[in-house]
Each structure stands twice: as structure tokens, then as C-alpha cells.
Design a protein around this motif. Structure first.
Motif, PDB file in Angstrom:
ATOM      1  N   MET A  12       0.839  -1.202   0.000  1.00 15.37           N
ATOM      2  CA  MET A  12       0.000   0.000   0.000  1.00 15.37           C
ATOM      3  C   MET A  12       0.871   1.248   0.000  1.00 15.37           C
ATOM      4  N   ARG A  13       1.931   1.218   0.785  1.00 18.73           N
ATOM      5  CA  ARG A  13       2.834   2.366   0.885  1.00 18.73           C
ATOM      6  C   ARG A  13       3.590   2.623  -0.412  1.00 18.73           C
ATOM      7  N   ASP A  14       3.667   1.614  -1.275  1.00 21.01           N
ATOM      8  CA  ASP A  14       4.320   1.778  -2.574  1.00 21.01           C
ATOM      9  C   ASP A  14       3.369   2.342  -3.630  1.00 21.01           C
ATOM     10  N   GLU A  15       2.086   2.459  -3.299  1.00 24.41           N
ATOM     11  CA  GLU A  15       1.097   2.965  -4.253  1.00 24.41           C
ATOM     12  C   GLU A  15       1.045   4.494  -4.165  1.00 24.41           C
ATOM     13  N   PRO A  16       1.457   5.213  -5.220  1.00 24.21           N
ATOM     14  CA  PRO A  16       1.546   6.676  -5.168  1.00 24.21           C
ATOM     15  C   PRO A  16       0.237   7.375  -4.765  1.00 24.21           C
ATOM     16  N   SER A  17      -0.902   6.927  -5.286  1.00 20.16           N
ATOM     17  CA  SER A  17      -2.154   7.614  -4.952  1.00 20.16           C
ATOM     18  C   SER A  17      -2.519   7.418  -3.478  1.00 20.16           C
ATOM     19  N   TRP A  18      -2.224   6.242  -2.939  1.00 24.82           N
ATOM     20  CA  TRP A  18      -2.492   5.992  -1.519  1.00 24.82           C
ATOM     21  C   TRP A  18      -1.623   6.905  -0.652  1.00 24.82           C
ATOM     22  N   MET A  19      -0.350   6.967  -0.973  1.00 27.77           N
ATOM     23  CA  MET A  19       0.577   7.777  -0.188  1.00 27.77           C
ATOM     24  C   MET A  19       0.275   9.265  -0.307  1.00 27.77           C
ATOM     25  N   ALA A  20      -0.187   9.722  -1.463  1.00 25.55           N
ATOM     26  CA  ALA A  20      -0.561  11.133  -1.610  1.00 25.55           C
ATOM     27  C   ALA A  20      -1.717  11.464  -0.663  1.00 25.55           C
ATOM     28  N   GLY A  21      -2.690  10.552  -0.562  1.00 29.04           N
ATOM     29  CA  GLY A  21      -3.801  10.746   0.376  1.00 29.04           C
ATOM     30  C   GLY A  21      -3.324  10.752   1.818  1.00 29.04           C
ATOM     31  N   GLU A  22      -2.385   9.863   2.135  1.00 32.69           N
ATOM     32  CA  GLU A  22      -1.833   9.817   3.497  1.00 32.69           C
ATOM     33  C   GLU A  22      -1.072  11.099   3.824  1.00 32.69           C
ATOM     34  N   GLU A  23      -0.326  11.611   2.869  1.00 30.28           N
ATOM     35  CA  GLU A  23       0.405  12.863   3.095  1.00 30.28           C
ATOM     36  C   GLU A  23      -0.559  14.018   3.353  1.00 30.28           C
ATOM     37  N   ARG A  24      -1.670  14.073   2.600  1.00 28.87           N
ATOM     38  CA  ARG A  24      -2.673  15.125   2.837  1.00 28.87           C
ATOM     39  C   ARG A  24      -3.293  14.968   4.224  1.00 28.87           C
ATOM     40  N   ARG A  25      -3.595  13.738   4.597  1.00 22.19           N
ATOM     41  CA  ARG A  25      -4.206  13.482   5.907  1.00 22.19           C
ATOM     42  C   ARG A  25      -3.252  13.887   7.031  1.00 22.19           C
ATOM     43  N   LEU A  26      -2.002  13.480   6.922  1.00 28.32           N
ATOM     44  CA  LEU A  26      -1.030  13.803   7.968  1.00 28.32           C
ATOM     45  C   LEU A  26      -0.763  15.307   8.048  1.00 28.32           C
ATOM     46  N   SER A  27      -0.844  16.002   6.926  1.00 24.51           N
ATOM     47  CA  SER A  27      -0.641  17.458   6.964  1.00 24.51           C
ATOM     48  C   SER A  27      -1.816  18.163   7.640  1.00 24.51           C
ATOM     49  N   LYS A  28      -3.019  17.562   7.608  1.00 23.10           N
ATOM     50  CA  LYS A  28      -4.165  18.128   8.346  1.00 23.10           C
ATOM     51  C   LYS A  28      -4.035  17.859   9.841  1.00 23.10           C
ATOM     52  N   ILE A  29      -3.446  16.720  10.194  1.00 22.11           N
ATOM     53  CA  ILE A  29      -3.298  16.340  11.598  1.00 22.11           C
ATOM     54  C   ILE A  29      -2.176  17.115  12.284  1.00 22.11           C
ATOM     55  N   ALA A  30      -1.071  17.313  11.600  1.00 22.21           N
ATOM     56  CA  ALA A  30       0.145  17.884  12.207  1.00 22.21           C
ATOM     57  C   ALA A  30      -0.091  19.169  12.999  1.00 22.21           C
ATOM     58  N   PRO A  31      -0.862  20.137  12.508  1.00 24.55           N
ATOM     59  CA  PRO A  31      -1.048  21.368  13.288  1.00 24.55           C
ATOM     60  C   PRO A  31      -1.846  21.157  14.579  1.00 24.55           C
ATOM     61  N   LEU A  32      -2.511  20.025  14.705  1.00 28.54           N
ATOM     62  CA  LEU A  32      -3.339  19.738  15.878  1.00 28.54           C
ATOM     63  C   LEU A  32      -2.554  19.012  16.970  1.00 28.54           C
ATOM     64  N   GLU A  33      -1.376  18.513  16.623  1.00 30.73           N
ATOM     65  CA  GLU A  33      -0.565  17.716  17.540  1.00 30.73           C
ATOM     66  C   GLU A  33       0.442  18.581  18.281  1.00 30.73           C
ATOM     67  N   GLU A  34       0.580  18.270  19.560  1.00 26.89           N
ATOM     68  CA  GLU A  34       1.678  18.845  20.328  1.00 26.89           C
ATOM     69  C   GLU A  34       2.908  17.952  20.196  1.00 26.89           C
ATOM     70  N   SER A  35       2.666  16.621  20.222  1.00 27.73           N
ATOM     71  CA  SER A  35       3.765  15.669  20.080  1.00 27.73           C
ATOM     72  C   SER A  35       3.219  14.301  19.699  1.00 27.73           C
ATOM     73  N   VAL A  36       4.122  13.464  19.178  1.00 24.43           N
ATOM     74  CA  VAL A  36       3.815  12.063  18.889  1.00 24.43           C
ATOM     75  C   VAL A  36       4.798  11.236  19.700  1.00 24.43           C
ATOM     76  N   GLY A  37       4.263  10.409  20.609  1.00 21.86           N
ATOM     77  CA  GLY A  37       5.122   9.632  21.491  1.00 21.86           C
ATOM     78  C   GLY A  37       5.515   8.279  20.929  1.00 21.86           C
ATOM     79  N   LEU A  38       4.621   7.673  20.151  1.00 19.21           N
ATOM     80  CA  LEU A  38       4.871   6.333  19.627  1.00 19.21           C
ATOM     81  C   LEU A  38       4.032   6.155  18.378  1.00 19.21           C
ATOM     82  N   THR A  39       4.615   5.572  17.376  1.00 19.41           N
ATOM     83  CA  THR A  39       3.857   5.212  16.180  1.00 19.41           C
ATOM     84  C   THR A  39       4.502   3.977  15.568  1.00 19.41           C
ATOM     85  N   GLY A  40       3.675   3.072  15.063  1.00 17.07           N
ATOM     86  CA  GLY A  40       4.225   1.875  14.452  1.00 17.07           C
ATOM     87  C   GLY A  40       3.152   0.910  14.011  1.00 17.07           C
ATOM     88  N   VAL A  41       3.601  -0.127  13.323  1.00 16.79           N
ATOM     89  CA  VAL A  41       2.735  -1.221  12.898  1.00 16.79           C
ATOM     90  C   VAL A  41       3.135  -2.436  13.717  1.00 16.79           C
TER      91      VAL A  41
END
Length: 104
Positions: A62-91
Motif C-alpha cells: 500500500m505504501r508503494d502505491e503513489p495515490s495511496w501515499m498522496a492521500g496519506e500525506e494530505r491526511r497527515l498534513s491536516k493532523i500535524a497542526p493539531l498535535e503537540e507531540s507524537v510519542g509512539l507510532t508503528g505497525v
């Protein structure tokens, strides 16, 4: 099954905006459910869990699919201004599901 997990600290007053911003533009058909958890004694600390029915290689594909990753980048850019910090992230691979025993 894979569990995508992130622990975040939000900025004050953005809890509802975060829930809307977090939602993907399109859900993978393999994403079976997701949860937002808010800490009872500190509602600015949130955990997001999403469960993906598949193997780690399928998430990588999924991460190798350009259209999927473009959507994820847009989503993360909407989230970033709302976050103070990220303590842990993973699969994480779900290695065991434990069900509570129910008495009759």
C-alpha cells in the motif's frame, strides 16, 4: 492481522477537529476497524488504533502505491497542526486475541 498504533498529545481544544482530520480520504478494504482512545485523566493524550486484515508485506505494498501515499500525506498534513507531540507510532502484528470468558 496488523495493528497500526499512534500515541499523540493534542493541542488544547482540538479534540473534535482531530477526529475529523484523522479519517482517511479512502479506507483500504482490508482496514477492518479503527478506534480513537482518549485518556480519562488527560483527554489531550489520544491513542489511535486501526486494524488491517493482512500481512506486513501488504501494508508495505500500500505504501508503494503513489495515490495511496498522496492521500496519506494530505491526511497527515491536516493532523500535524493539531498535535503537540507524537510519542509512539508503528505497525504491530497481532499475535493473539484474548476474549474474556463469559459465565452463563
Amino acid at each position: 492481522m496488523q495493528c497500526l498504533l499512534t500515541v499523540r498529545r493534542l493541542k488544547p481544544g482540538v479534540e473534535e477537529e482531530f477526529s475529523t482530520a484523522w479519517a482517511p480520504e479512502r479506507w483500504s478494504p482490508r482496514m477492518v476497524r479503527a478506534y480513537h482512545l482518549r485518556r480519562q485523566d488527560d483527554p489531550l493524550e489520544v491513542i489511535t488504533l486501526a486494524f488491517f486484515e493482512g500481512e506486513p508485506e501488504e501494508i508495505e505494498a500500500m505504501r508503494d502505491e503513489p495515490s495511496w501515499m498522496a492521500g496519506e500525506e494530505r491526511r497527515l498534513s491536516k493532523i500535524a497542526p493539531l498535535e503537540e507531540s507524537v510519542g509512539l507510532t508503528g505497525v504491530f502484528q497481532v499475535v493473539e486475541e484474548v476474549q474474556a470468558a463469559r459465565s452463563s
